[in-house]
Enzyme design. Structure first.
Site, short mmCIF file in Angstrom:
data_model
loop_
_atom_site.label_atom_id
_atom_site.label_comp_id
_atom_site.label_asym_id
_atom_site.label_seq_id
_atom_site.Cartn_x
_atom_site.Cartn_y
_atom_site.Cartn_z
N GLU A 137 0.81 -1.22 0.00
CA GLU A 137 0.00 0.00 0.00
C GLU A 137 0.84 1.27 0.00
OE1 GLU A 137 -2.57 -0.60 3.34
OE2 GLU A 137 -4.03 -1.74 2.19
N GLU A 179 7.44 -21.79 8.22
CA GLU A 179 7.91 -20.88 9.27
C GLU A 179 8.96 -21.50 10.18
OE1 GLU A 179 5.14 -20.96 13.10
OE2 GLU A 179 4.03 -20.30 11.33
#
Length: 269
Positions: A79, A110
């Site tokens: 953004e 992860e």
């Protein structure tokens, strides 16, 4: 280490609640998140100041995380170009498991402490860059390993977690710890923890961009004009700043491509 994010929910028999009870209970918990973030503002301030200093010298901002945390980092990074007009590679979000993991969980992604640094090499991370590790638990091996190796290479490190202390904090020059307490559904860190991380990311990137001169007054003068709504907003901003009519403002904006450039060009005439 006690993982606060894994502690038992304060609510029992959730599956027997009415819809109204579920909604009001979630909302009650959500109202505590902003207060937890407020307590962490001194830590956030130190991180912002450090990141601004590096970015003013040409450095970049990287986020790494897994699962919800990784996705939030990607959202914030993606953004920044349309909102503030920065280059697409100025703020970068990386998720364990790669782009596939944005939509679908990648098994064991992860748990590899070495992969984050490998992923960062694709972007040629340098010592003048900043790396923020995102992990609700504060223990994710992918993030711990990435921060540790980055720190060894002189990269500024920080983190946004929802526990007190832990291995990620130990590898962070500027840790941010937002302790929101047990989740409504035990261990569901996409809820309060995710909300807390999103709030801190908003504060971090917005404050950094303001300090980098990407906001004038209260306006996004470098926003990308990617749709009719934004073109209309930009036109009104140019009209107000220059005290000119809509037609002239729209023509200036179309010619120069941003509010900032349109205003400067007109003033230089």
């Amino acid at each position: 280490m006690i993982r606060i994010t894994e502690q038992e929910s304060l609510y029992n028999d959730i599956d027997k609640m009415s819809v109204s009870e579920i909604l009001h209970s979630i909302n009650k918990e959500d109202q505590t998140v902003a207060i937890s973030v407020q307590k962490a503002i001194p830590q956030i301030e130190k991180l912002v100041i450090a990141v601004v200093e590096r970015m003013m010298s040409g450095g970049r901002l990287f986020y790494i995380g897994a699962g919800t945390s990784g996705r939030l980092g990607i959202v914030d990074a993606s953004e920044c170009p349309p909102t503030f007009g920065v280059a697409f590679d100025k703020v970068v979000g990386i998720i364990a498991g790669g782009d596939t993991a944005i939509r679908k969980a990648v098994e064991n992604a992860e748990d590899d402490p070495n992969q984050a640094w490998v992923d960062l090499q694709a972007f040629n991370i340098q010592s003048n860059d900043c790396l923020i590790g995102l992990a609700a638990s504060g223990t994710t091996p992918y993030v711990v390993g990435g921060l540790k190796e980055a720190r060894n290479h002189g990269v500024l490190t920080g983190c946004i977690i929802c526990n007190n202390g832990g291995p990620i904090v130990e590898q962070s020059d500027f840790p941010v710890e937002v302790v929101v307490g047990p989740e409504f559904i035990t261990g569901s860190t996409r809820m309060k923890s995710g909300t807390a991380q999103k709030l801190v990311l908003n504060m971090l990137s917005t404050s950094v961009m303001v300090r980098l001169g990407r906001v004038k007054g209260n306006k996004m003068v470098d926003m990308q004009l990617t749709n009719l709504k934004l073109v209309d907003r930009g036109t009104k901003m140019v009209m107000k700043e220059l005290d000119i009519d809509q037609t002239t403002a729209a023509a200036l904006l179309k010619k120069h491509g941003s509010v900032r450039k349109a205003v400067l060009a007109h003033k230089e005439q």
